[in-house]
Design a protein around this motif. Sequence first.
Motif, PDB file in Angstrom:
ATOM      1  N   ILE A 101       0.870  -1.170   0.000  1.00 63.47           N
ATOM      2  CA  ILE A 101       0.000   0.000   0.000  1.00 63.47           C
ATOM      3  C   ILE A 101       0.902   1.212   0.000  1.00 63.47           C
ATOM      4  O   ILE A 101       1.655   1.437   0.956  1.00 63.47           O
ATOM      5  CB  ILE A 101      -0.953   0.015   1.210  1.00 63.47           C
ATOM      6  CG1 ILE A 101      -1.946  -1.141   1.115  1.00 63.47           C
ATOM      7  CG2 ILE A 101      -1.673   1.353   1.293  1.00 63.47           C
ATOM      8  CD1 ILE A 101      -2.949  -1.191   2.243  1.00 63.47           C
ATOM      9  N   GLY A 102       0.848   1.967  -1.103  1.00 65.79           N
ATOM     10  CA  GLY A 102       1.809   3.033  -1.267  1.00 65.79           C
ATOM     11  C   GLY A 102       3.201   2.429  -1.368  1.00 65.79           C
ATOM     12  O   GLY A 102       3.448   1.491  -2.101  1.00 65.79           O
ATOM     13  N   GLY A 103       4.117   2.916  -0.579  1.00 62.93           N
ATOM     14  CA  GLY A 103       5.462   2.344  -0.566  1.00 62.93           C
ATOM     15  C   GLY A 103       5.666   1.327   0.531  1.00 62.93           C
ATOM     16  O   GLY A 103       6.782   0.851   0.736  1.00 62.93           O
ATOM     17  N   ARG A 104       4.600   0.969   1.242  1.00 63.71           N
ATOM     18  CA  ARG A 104       4.735   0.077   2.396  1.00 63.71           C
ATOM     19  C   ARG A 104       4.495  -1.379   1.989  1.00 63.71           C
ATOM     20  O   ARG A 104       3.442  -1.717   1.423  1.00 63.71           O
ATOM     21  CB  ARG A 104       3.742   0.467   3.486  1.00 63.71           C
ATOM     22  CG  ARG A 104       3.769  -0.451   4.701  1.00 63.71           C
ATOM     23  CD  ARG A 104       2.744  -0.030   5.749  1.00 63.71           C
ATOM     24  NE  ARG A 104       2.716  -0.947   6.868  1.00 63.71           N
ATOM     25  CZ  ARG A 104       3.580  -0.924   7.878  1.00 63.71           C
ATOM     26  NH1 ARG A 104       4.542  -0.021   7.886  1.00 63.71           N
ATOM     27  NH2 ARG A 104       3.493  -1.799   8.859  1.00 63.71           N
ATOM     28  N   LYS A 105       5.442  -2.231   2.284  1.00 68.90           N
ATOM     29  CA  LYS A 105       5.284  -3.659   2.057  1.00 68.90           C
ATOM     30  C   LYS A 105       4.498  -4.257   3.218  1.00 68.90           C
ATOM     31  O   LYS A 105       4.859  -4.090   4.389  1.00 68.90           O
ATOM     32  CB  LYS A 105       6.646  -4.340   1.935  1.00 68.90           C
ATOM     33  CG  LYS A 105       6.571  -5.819   1.615  1.00 68.90           C
ATOM     34  CD  LYS A 105       7.969  -6.404   1.460  1.00 68.90           C
ATOM     35  CE  LYS A 105       7.888  -7.891   1.144  1.00 68.90           C
ATOM     36  NZ  LYS A 105       9.248  -8.491   0.992  1.00 68.90           N
ATOM     37  N   LEU A 106       3.410  -4.945   2.923  1.00 71.73           N
ATOM     38  CA  LEU A 106       2.556  -5.494   3.973  1.00 71.73           C
ATOM     39  C   LEU A 106       3.245  -6.640   4.707  1.00 71.73           C
ATOM     40  O   LEU A 106       3.971  -7.434   4.112  1.00 71.73           O
ATOM     41  CB  LEU A 106       1.234  -5.973   3.374  1.00 71.73           C
ATOM     42  CG  LEU A 106       0.397  -4.907   2.657  1.00 71.73           C
ATOM     43  CD1 LEU A 106      -0.913  -5.499   2.167  1.00 71.73           C
ATOM     44  CD2 LEU A 106       0.137  -3.706   3.567  1.00 71.73           C
ATOM     45  N   LYS A 107       2.998  -6.743   6.008  1.00 71.78           N
ATOM     46  CA  LYS A 107       3.606  -7.764   6.858  1.00 71.78           C
ATOM     47  C   LYS A 107       2.879  -9.104   6.686  1.00 71.78           C
ATOM     48  O   LYS A 107       1.697  -9.144   6.320  1.00 71.78           O
ATOM     49  CB  LYS A 107       3.541  -7.326   8.323  1.00 71.78           C
ATOM     50  CG  LYS A 107       4.308  -6.046   8.626  1.00 71.78           C
ATOM     51  CD  LYS A 107       5.805  -6.257   8.485  1.00 71.78           C
ATOM     52  CE  LYS A 107       6.592  -4.995   8.856  1.00 71.78           C
ATOM     53  NZ  LYS A 107       6.460  -4.637  10.269  1.00 71.78           N
ATOM     54  N   PRO A 108       3.578 -10.215   6.991  1.00 69.22           N
ATOM     55  CA  PRO A 108       2.941 -11.536   6.880  1.00 69.22           C
ATOM     56  C   PRO A 108       1.639 -11.653   7.663  1.00 69.22           C
ATOM     57  O   PRO A 108       0.679 -12.258   7.186  1.00 69.22           O
ATOM     58  CB  PRO A 108       4.016 -12.473   7.441  1.00 69.22           C
ATOM     59  CG  PRO A 108       5.303 -11.799   7.126  1.00 69.22           C
ATOM     60  CD  PRO A 108       5.014 -10.329   7.304  1.00 69.22           C
TER      61      PRO A 108
END
Length: 444
Positions: free
Chosen positions: A30-37
């Motif tokens: 989301i945006g530049g954020r990589k989602l966590k497991p």
Amino acid sequence: MMTKSNDPGHDAVDGRTDPRVAPRPEVDRIGGRKLKPATLMMGHGYDPALSEGALKPPIFLTSTFVFPSAAAGKRHFEGVTGKRPGGAEGLVYSRFNGPNQEILEDRLAVWEEAEDALAFSSGMSAIATLFLSMVKPGDTIVHSGPLYAATETLIARILGRFGVHWLDFPAGATRAEIDTVLGKAASGNVALIYLESPANPTNALVDVEAVAASRDAIFANHAAKPPIAIDNTFLGPLWHKPLKQGADIVVYSLTKYAGGHSDLVAGGVLGRKDHIDTIRLMRNTIGTICDPNTAWMLLRSLETLELRMSRAGENAAKVCAFLAEHPKVERVGYLGFLEGGKDERQADIYRRHCTGAGSTFSLYLKGGEAEAFRFLDALRIAKLAVSLGGTETLASHPAGMTHLSVPDARKQALGITDNLVRISIGVEDADDLIADFAQALDAI
């Protein structure tokens, strides 16, 4: 169900997609954020639009799948049989793949950022399929010790009957000790380096980085370096990620923390895609895939994996602090005690490799088998049962139970003594567990 063709309504053939349903793009950023497991476990690899809008994946109880065309069937079987690498591009037959299993495999790979993953009917079927896909008569397996007893039996007694050799080094071996064993083995064909860390049941850690460095140096001039596989069941995937330390393949008993409710048996293998493709061909042949219902239950469990493991880890720290001070306890083999302890080698491995101490540990009581049995028989909250990683606290006697088949001399050499009790802490109230262990120790 998108990263593979995980649904009968989405069957890719020669670059074309079945027009019945168009899958939605996967969301992993989301945006530049990589989602966590922990976030991805709620939906990764599954599109409700492909299954009548169902929030959760249905259980696909079918033995076979309908092909949209004869050409599609041929192309899928090219993948299944290995004529084309990478496996089937669509659903074929439940011995090979299925929607629930493929969603599970997608989510397993997320935790360790693996290229691919496979699900199996048990941890031992995963290990056996790995070995069968990697070794042939005359090859050598180099492994750490101790290993889970069934794994040792498979290597020494079963594969040994077919001309497979083995050499081992202790779990806490130094780089020099590892070099010595690998150097000796390199005179033959080393097909696989197999590790288990922490070791079952002693909790001894293996220096994966040292093993990888030794492998790379000793086999630098060989046509191919033997892959490093590691059983990561005790700490993974939350507290240990061996792929980051040089391992190529990670093995799990998904029965344990991944399943986490003591109500299923399953296994997993994940890692580099070229190795996974090799193992997949063997799984397709011998049929060691897990069933759809088990895969569905694992998807449920993965949603709470981080919560369960975190709570169990917090409980274990409190329980071990109590046990370490008890006069009837010789010592506690808990990874959280390595810092500031006598074994700087193990503490160094822990600092470099682990982000948490886990919730399974070895308890050494003062005495022998009689004292261990009295303690186990007196427990009221903790359950006297093998296995680990469940929501409930479990306790067992490795020398007389899980490792009974290991020869006595080897058990002694590996530290699997009669006064050793293995404990896996669950998610109960920590103070209640302490009260239970206190009264059980009073019974000795």
